[in-house]
Enzyme design. Structure first.
Site, short mmCIF file in Angstrom:
data_model
loop_
_atom_site.label_atom_id
_atom_site.label_comp_id
_atom_site.label_asym_id
_atom_site.label_seq_id
_atom_site.Cartn_x
_atom_site.Cartn_y
_atom_site.Cartn_z
CB CYS A 2 -0.87 0.04 1.25
SG CYS A 2 -1.80 -1.45 1.54
NE ARG A 27 4.57 1.96 -1.27
CZ ARG A 27 5.48 1.81 -0.34
NH1 ARG A 27 6.72 2.21 -0.57
NH2 ARG A 27 5.19 1.28 0.82
CD1 TRP A 74 -0.39 -5.45 -3.68
CD2 TRP A 74 -0.21 -6.43 -1.68
NE1 TRP A 74 0.16 -6.70 -3.86
CE2 TRP A 74 0.28 -7.32 -2.65
CE3 TRP A 74 -0.19 -6.83 -0.34
CZ2 TRP A 74 0.77 -8.58 -2.34
CZ3 TRP A 74 0.30 -8.09 -0.02
CH2 TRP A 74 0.77 -8.95 -1.02
CG ASN A 100 0.60 1.98 3.72
OD1 ASN A 100 -0.50 2.20 3.24
ND2 ASN A 100 1.71 2.55 3.28
N GLY A 101 -0.15 -1.75 6.15
CA GLY A 101 0.30 -2.73 7.13
C GLY A 101 -0.85 -3.59 7.62
CD GLU A 478 17.42 -11.68 -10.22
OE1 GLU A 478 16.99 -12.28 -9.22
OE2 GLU A 478 16.98 -10.57 -10.58
CE LYS A 482 13.95 -9.85 -11.91
NZ LYS A 482 14.65 -9.26 -10.80
CD GLU A 485 10.01 -10.08 -10.41
OE1 GLU A 485 9.39 -9.64 -9.44
OE2 GLU A 485 11.23 -9.88 -10.56
CG HIS A 501 21.18 -35.52 -8.33
ND1 HIS A 501 21.66 -36.73 -7.89
CD2 HIS A 501 22.27 -34.79 -8.70
CE1 HIS A 501 22.98 -36.73 -7.96
NE2 HIS A 501 23.38 -35.58 -8.45
CE LYS A 601 11.51 -1.72 -6.89
NZ LYS A 601 12.27 -2.68 -7.70
#
Ligand code: M6R
Length: 606
Positions: A2, A27, A74, A100-101, A478, A482, A485, A501, A601
């Site tokens: 948020c 964000r 969010w 927020n939170g 990575e 990338k 996402e 394996h 973000k």
């Protein structure tokens, strides 16, 4: 996560807050809202979806009020919807609040309510606003202070009351919040980019502090009521850096900025065959006495730490451990404060799990160094020392330039530590090659035609495999992160030696395999892994050095050529191809590259 924006001053608040909310879009959010004080009442507008929808809903609205608050939500408690969007308000609509939170004890707070308000949302925030209204006796700062003493959880909040026109009250505990100051008024924001269009003079609120803002005054106290004198910081980032500047996406702009930010991050730190950190205040004796170093981070930053482990093991005699913040924080560990140090790595400096891990270690007296990008962030302020990555604002949700600058700082720190402890000799050639990197990265990212071709051919694939070994195993991880996402293609990053394996069972002509095979001590092993994949009909995209004549480039279906460099520096050059490949595939699939679904973000809740 948020975002909060607020303004009180001489200008019309609506456009100021809207602009700030746009700057917080990166964000991640799923609904947005705004409240402006207008002639003795609140003008309120909320929407599910993008801020552009909020702007459309505000078209032709002539609201002249000069103070207000806004929010991007969010979803945590309750689905994304107009009703759950913030601001939330008291029963009589005299009080507006954004948050927020997470309020962990929202159920207990609900039981505590002495009035019987009608709840209009499924959020934990609405309990807070009703409790705040009950505690209000003419002073919003005091009411918020008392209310927050009852709250458990992490939060940043901002509130306004009709009885106190032009006054904003804001507080933080566990979620970031900053105050902007200018001659035209004062601002509240979750993050710097939201303020850069208006001011670069900011106050960083510390944990458990409450700020009271009027158009020409800012006062700060703690939730316990202790007055605080805060200093104003001047920020060197500018608004242009936080805009797209002609690029189609922030991610593309940030990939392209890598040569420049790598130079920036090297500046003043490489001096002939020496590495120096002019602002580092950690006692050299502490660094010399170390026996163990632990690196903690999440997501992409964790991959940077994984690469750094190889550097630290090569250049120092230290025992190096790397872990993910969310795992590390729950481990039972014994510490030796005299011989251990923790390095917390984070772009934002606000990631809840990394922060919790850092606090856990700090509480045991172990020194903590943070490597982060955002100036004045919580980690930067709470750690014993900080090394900034100087990547500038990173707006795309996918970390790109922040990753390569983290790598750079971690490489320099490993070299610095090795020299300081006498475990690594001077390596002028290596540092010369390091200085060549920005130009080499530039040459890598200029031409995207090969990546576009691959994207055209492969964009319908639903699975990708990324393989690497040693220093390039984390880069394979990575690459996979990338890709998943931003393009929503399932991808796995594997140490190539693990193929036999299990994962080799996946190989057929439907699964593209990206192999990171620059010339290195594990080159021949990588070559064997490629042969194994090819023998089973796999399509292989090999990232190898431009003069790779030892076979890998020939065996692969496609070669993505990178310039020659020292083995230790190869992650800097294998990374950009991972970023561009993911970008082109995501664009081809029509994905929202800068704001992928479900992602934020800065992850400020656990
Ligand atoms: O701000 P941080 O570096 O602490 O963030 C950690 C992760 O959330 C972050 O790296 C995330 O994995 C990236 N968005 C991936 O591109």
């Amino acid at each position: 996560m948020c975002g909060i924006a607020g303004y009180t001053g001489e200008a019309r608040a609506l456009p100021v807050i809207l602009e700030s909310l746009y700057r917080l879009e990166y964000r991640g959010y799923d609904s947005a809202g705004i409240a402006v004080e207008e002639e003795g009442e609140f003008f309120l507008k909320k929407v599910k979806g993008k801020i552009s929808r909020l702007e459309d809903a505000l078209m032709e609205t002539m609201v002249h009020g000069t103070s207000g608050i806004g929010h991007t939500r969010w979803a945590t408690h309750g689905e994304p919807s107009k009703a759950n969007a913030h601001p939330h308000f008291s029963e009589d609509k005299s009080l507006m609040l954004v948050h927020n939170g997470i309020i962990e004890n929202h159920e207990q707070l609900r039981q505590k309510l002495t009035t019987n308000p009608e709840f209009k949302s499924q959020t934990d925030t609405e309990v807070l606003v009703h409790r705040l209204a009950e505690n209000y006796e003419g002073d919003l700062t005091e009411a918020l202070r008392l209310t927050l003493q009852e709250v458990e959880g992490s939060y940043a909040v901002a509130a306004m009351h009709l009885n106190e026109p032009g006054k904003l009250v804001a507080a933080r505990s566990g979620s970031p919040l900053i105050i902007g100051c200018s001659g035209d008024g004062n601002y509240i924001a979750s993050d710097l980019p939201a303020l850069l269009d208006f001011t670069r003079e900011v106050i960083f609120l510390d944990e458990d502090e409450i700020a009271t803002l009027t158009p020409d005054e800012i006062t700060v106290q703690t939730i316990q009521g202790e007055k605080r004198k805060k200093s104003i910081n001047s920020i060197s980032w500018d608004a242009v850096q936080a805009q797209k500047g002609g690029y189609k996406h922030f991610m593309l702009k940030e990939i392209a900025e890598q040569p420049q930010v790598l130079r920036q991050a090297m500046q003043g730190r490489v001096d002939g065959s020496r590495v120096v950190f002019p602002n580092l205040e950690l006692d050299e004796e502490v660094l010399k006495n170390l026996k163990k170093l632990t690196l903690i981070a999440c997501g992409t930053s964790h991959h940077a730490c994984m690469v750094a482990r190889y550097w630290l093991e090569e250049m120092t005699d230290l025992h190096v451990e790397v872990d993910i913040g969310s795992e590390y924080r729950y481990r039972s560990l014994n510490y030796d404060a005299g011989t251990e140090m923790l390095i917390a790595v984070s772009q934002s400096g606000e990631t809840a799990d990394t922060l919790a891990a850092m606090r856990k270690v700090s509480a045991q007296g172990v020194p903590v160094l943070t490597i982060c990008n955002v100036l004045g962030s919580t980690m930067a302020r709470e750690a014993d020392d900080v090394i900034y990555t100087h990547a500038g604002p990173e707006i795309g949700v996918a970390s790109t330039k922040s990753f390569t600058t983290q790598l750079l700082v971690l490489f320099l720190f490993s070299y610095f530590l090795g020299r300081l402890r006498g475990s690594y000799g001077e390596q002028p050639d290596l540092l010369e090659k390091l200085i060549e990197l920005p130009d080499q990265v530039d040459s890598l990212i200029r031409d995207r035609s090969l990546y576009k071709k691959i994207a055209r051919e492969q964009f319908k694939k639903e699975d990708f495999l990324f393989l690497g070994r040693h220093l390039n195993y984390p880069i394979a991880m990575e690459g996979a992160l990338k890709l998943k996402e931003i393009s929503y293609i399932h991808a796995e990053g594997y140490p190539a030696g693990e193929m036999k394996h299990g994962p080799i069972a996946l190989i057929d002509e439907e699964i593209p395999v990206v192999v990171l095979g620059p010339t290195s001590r594990v080159y021949s092993k990588m070559l064997s892994n490629v042969e194994e994949v090819k023998a089973r009909g796999g399509i292989v995209f090999g990232v190898s050095m431009v003069d790779d004549r030892s076979g890998l480039a020939e065996v692969c279906d496609y070669q993505i050529a990178i310039p020659q460099t020292a083995e230790l520096l190869t992650p800097f050059l294998t990374t950009p191809p991972m970023q561009i490949l993911s970008y082109e595939l995501a664009v081809r699939r029509g994905c929202d590259v800068d704001q992928p679904r479900n992602l934020a973000k800065s992850v400020t809740v656990e």
